[in-house]
Design an enzyme around this catalytic site. Structure first.
Site, mmCIF file in Angstrom:
data_model
loop_
_atom_site.group_PDB
_atom_site.id
_atom_site.type_symbol
_atom_site.label_atom_id
_atom_site.label_comp_id
_atom_site.label_asym_id
_atom_site.label_seq_id
_atom_site.Cartn_x
_atom_site.Cartn_y
_atom_site.Cartn_z
ATOM 1 N N GLY A 10 0.809 -1.208 0.000
ATOM 2 C CA GLY A 10 0.000 0.000 0.000
ATOM 3 C C GLY A 10 0.846 1.264 0.000
ATOM 4 C CB ILE A 12 1.949 4.251 4.771
ATOM 5 C CG1 ILE A 12 1.222 5.604 4.680
ATOM 6 C CG2 ILE A 12 2.991 4.289 5.888
ATOM 7 C CD1 ILE A 12 0.437 5.975 5.927
ATOM 8 C CB ALA A 60 -3.043 -4.624 6.609
ATOM 9 C CB ALA A 61 -5.895 -0.178 8.318
ATOM 10 C CB SER A 103 -5.004 7.312 12.903
ATOM 11 O OG SER A 103 -5.541 8.500 12.350
ATOM 12 C CE1 TYR A 163 -8.704 4.393 9.502
ATOM 13 C CE2 TYR A 163 -8.602 6.739 9.985
ATOM 14 C CZ TYR A 163 -7.968 5.557 9.656
ATOM 15 O OH TYR A 163 -6.612 5.526 9.495
ATOM 16 C CE LYS A 167 -5.466 3.116 12.422
ATOM 17 N NZ LYS A 167 -4.760 2.021 11.676
#
Length: 333
Positions: A10, A12, A60-61, A103, A163, A167
């Site tokens: 991905g 990042i 992964a998310a 995050s 979201y 997190k």
């Protein structure tokens, strides 16, 4: 060190893989983009991937604010169930080192100070205020104007959307794993990450992606609210470097330590849009007055714990990073 990087293909994650390899480590990519069977919710696949691994860098998310509560099950499945499966497999395999992509959204609004009441925590902004163009949260005690500041890791958490909630749950799961398995866990609370390889044209990418995608279409970036909302835009290579530093540092077993991961140089969303448009040579941004209900007004980081504790410091400045991002390629959603 052999490091399993979930989400390693991905945005990042791919930069983390490059940074690990540059430091002489052996990154192992685990990502459904490269292998449809590489799903962190699949215990057997995760167990196989952990063979011979020394540490895990969990990127992964399902990311971004999303478009409404209809996405809730997807977020919980990918982010929280996936993390739980991964951690259980790590405990079974005896892998005791984790760096988690956290995050800044776990904080909700950032830090605010009232001239009369000191540091206060405003609640969610009212729809009536947003509709009327009153975007700044007032003091919850007296209604006075507030001064935004930098939020530290010890600030109370207050996730404002699905979201953000997932997190924070990831951090709680990682902390429980560390206590139960005796592992060491670090959560890097990313601020607004941008840079080469960012996904384009997707509601799950950050605001920098929206603006860059608009410029590529020859359109003016559309800036919500009044453009004065403050963020900390941090370059993806600096974020990747923070992951490597966290993996290499000594860490106490049995605990999770959270680190803000930001540039330390806050800018408004309007400033970012103007800088990007100027560097690209495209149309000037348009301030629309629109809003997203789940957004917060100001959230900027105090990243001194990461700088002082692990010796990390960002290397890419705002002007340099925006100039590069204006020219950089982007990836499909």
């Amino acid at each position: 060190m052999r490091v399993l990087v979930t989400g390693g293909a991905g945005f990042i994650g791919s930069h983390v893989v490059e940074a690990l390899a540059a430091r002489g480590h052996e990154p192992v990519v685990f990502d459904v983009r490269e292998d449809p069977g590489a799903d962190v919710r699949d215990a057997e696949a995760v167990g196989r991937a952990l063979a011979g691994v020394d540490a895990v860098c969990h990127q992964a998310a399902m990311v971004g604010l999303g478009s409404g509560f209809a996405d809730a099950a997807g977020y919980v499945s990918h982010n929280d169930l996936g993390t739980a499966v991964l951690l259980a497999a790590m405990a079974e395999a005896g892998v005791g080192r984790l760096v988690l992509a956290g995050s800044m959204v776990v904080y909700g609004e950032g830090r605010y100070e009232c001239p009369r009441h000191g540091v206060v925590r405003p609640g969610p902004r009212a729809v009536a205020d947003l509709d009327a163009g009153r975007f700044e949260p007032p003091c919850p005690v007296c209604g006075a104007d507030l001064a935004p500041g930098l939020v530290g890791e010890d600030a109370p958490v207050d996730p404002r959307n699905v979201y953000a909630t997932t997190k924070l749950a990831q951090e709680h799961l990682a902390a429980a794993w560390a206590r139960c398995a005796g592992g060491s866990a670090v959560a890097l609370r990313y601020h607004n990450v941008y840079g080469p390889g960012m996904p384009r044209d997707t509601p799950y990418a950050g605001v920098a992606s929206f603006f860059r995608s608009a410029l590529a279409r020859g359109e003016a970036p559309r800036v919500f609210e009044d453009g004065r909302q403050r963020r900390d835009f941090v370059h993806v290579r600096d974020v990747a470097a923070a992951n490597v530093v966290a993996l290499e540092a000594e860490a106490a077993p049995g605990v999770l330590t959270a680190y803000n991961t930001g540039s330390g140089d806050p800018h408004t969303v309007g400033e970012m849009a103007r800088a990007l448009a100027a560097a690209y040579g495209g149309p000037r941004p348009v301030v629309t007055g629109e809003y997203r209900l789940g957004d917060v007004r100001h959230i900027t980081a105090d990243s001194s714990r990461l700088r002082d504790g692990l010796g990390w410091k960002p290397e890419v400045g705002f002007a340099e990073g925006m100039a590069e991002f204006a020219r950089a390629g982007m990836r499909g959603a």
